[in-house]
Scaffold this motif. Structure first.
Motif, PDB file in Angstrom:
ATOM      1  N   GLY A   1       0.875  -1.549   0.444  1.00  0.00           N
ATOM      2  CA  GLY A   1      -0.427  -0.183  -0.042  1.00  0.00           C
ATOM      3  C   GLY A   1       0.592   0.618  -0.097  1.00  0.00           C
ATOM      4  O   GLY A   1       0.407   1.939  -0.710  1.00  0.00           O
ATOM      5  N   ILE A   2       1.701   1.247   1.099  1.00  0.00           N
ATOM      6  CA  ILE A   2       2.894   2.514   0.108  1.00  0.00           C
ATOM      7  C   ILE A   2       3.351   2.671  -0.915  1.00  0.00           C
ATOM      8  O   ILE A   2       3.833   3.538  -0.933  1.00  0.00           O
ATOM      9  CB  ILE A   2       3.615   1.687   1.923  1.00  0.00           C
ATOM     10  N   GLY A   3       3.544   1.388  -1.190  1.00  0.00           N
ATOM     11  CA  GLY A   3       4.482   1.301  -2.394  1.00  0.00           C
ATOM     12  C   GLY A   3       3.657   2.232  -3.280  1.00  0.00           C
ATOM     13  O   GLY A   3       3.780   2.759  -4.637  1.00  0.00           O
ATOM     14  N   ALA A   4       2.223   1.620  -3.677  1.00  0.00           N
ATOM     15  CA  ALA A   4       1.110   2.134  -4.448  1.00  0.00           C
ATOM     16  C   ALA A   4       0.828   3.747  -4.231  1.00  0.00           C
ATOM     17  O   ALA A   4       0.842   3.954  -5.201  1.00  0.00           O
ATOM     18  CB  ALA A   4      -0.277   0.896  -3.894  1.00  0.00           C
ATOM     19  N   VAL A   5       1.256   3.604  -2.662  1.00  0.00           N
ATOM     20  CA  VAL A   5       1.309   5.029  -2.452  1.00  0.00           C
ATOM     21  C   VAL A   5       2.149   6.654  -3.276  1.00  0.00           C
ATOM     22  O   VAL A   5       1.414   7.390  -4.518  1.00  0.00           O
ATOM     23  CB  VAL A   5       0.887   6.057  -1.621  1.00  0.00           C
ATOM     24  N   ALA A   6       2.992   5.173  -2.744  1.00  0.00           N
ATOM     25  CA  ALA A   6       4.627   6.523  -3.078  1.00  0.00           C
ATOM     26  C   ALA A   6       4.477   6.471  -5.301  1.00  0.00           C
ATOM     27  O   ALA A   6       4.716   7.379  -6.083  1.00  0.00           O
ATOM     28  CB  ALA A   6       5.589   5.321  -3.115  1.00  0.00           C
ATOM     29  N   LEU A   7       4.175   5.241  -5.587  1.00  0.00           N
ATOM     30  CA  LEU A   7       3.988   5.426  -7.066  1.00  0.00           C
ATOM     31  C   LEU A   7       2.813   5.845  -7.720  1.00  0.00           C
ATOM     32  O   LEU A   7       3.294   7.055  -8.737  1.00  0.00           O
ATOM     33  CB  LEU A   7       3.569   3.528  -7.711  1.00  0.00           C
ATOM     34  N   VAL A   8       1.754   6.552  -7.019  1.00  0.00           N
ATOM     35  CA  VAL A   8       0.381   7.059  -7.527  1.00  0.00           C
ATOM     36  C   VAL A   8       1.068   8.898  -7.861  1.00  0.00           C
ATOM     37  O   VAL A   8       0.483   9.854  -7.990  1.00  0.00           O
ATOM     38  CB  VAL A   8      -1.002   7.237  -6.535  1.00  0.00           C
TER      39      VAL A   8
END
Length: 170
Positions: free
Chosen positions: A148-155
């Motif tokens: 989830g943290i990685g997805a937020v950083a990617l977005v």
């Protein structure tokens, strides 16, 4: 026959045998005695050192202006591709944050500012627990949270590189 000079141990009744001592196991070292509890100063050493290193780093970024070229290296991803990574603007954000300019810090890298507050909360928790003698807080997140943290950083990285997300660009 008992004499008058014989000492009697009052703490143990004659019917209670002494506790058995464990026999040494061949090839195994005997168990060490329990270590004494660490002192408050010893418990506070690790979080205090971590806080001192973080404060020193923030102090350095506060004094050496990242807006002046030549002081810090350029982001390799930005240099090679022109794409802003999630960390781009982090030093400018830290510089503004150290000077108390929260709006400029958010404009340079909003995700970094969120990280500063998460770090501050973790440090407060660690210091309180160390002071009281509680367990050291662990940053053990389930893999789903890390994703989830990685997805937020990617977005965040994608949006700040698009025309409508230019407000997130440093």
């Amino acid at each position: 026959m008992t004499g008058h000079n014989q000492r009697v141990d009052a703490s143990r009744s004659p019917a209670t045998p002494p506790p058995p001592t464990p026999a040494p196991v061949p090839g195994r070292a005997p168990r060490p005695a329990a270590a004494p509890a660490p002192t408050r100063a010893r418990r506070l050493a690790a979080p205090a050192l971590t806080l001192a290193v973080a404060a020193s780093a923030l102090g350095y970024v506060a004094t050496v202006d990242p807006y002046e070229p030549g002081h810090y290296p350029v982001c390799p991803l930005f240099r090679l591709t022109g794409i802003l990574c999630p960390g781009c603007g982090g030093l400018r954000s830290a510089h503004a944050f150290a000077h108390g300019d929260l709006l400029t810090a958010l404009g340079a890298n909003a995700m970094a500012v969120a990280g500063y507050f998460v770090f501050a909360g973790f440090m407060i928790l660690w210091l309180i627990r160390a002071y009281r003698g509680g367990p050291t807080p662990r940053l053990a997140l389930k893999p789903l949270y890390w994703w989830g943290i990685g997805a937020v950083a990617l977005v965040f990285a994608v949006v700040r590189n698009l025309p409508f997300g230019s407000g997130l660009a440093p």
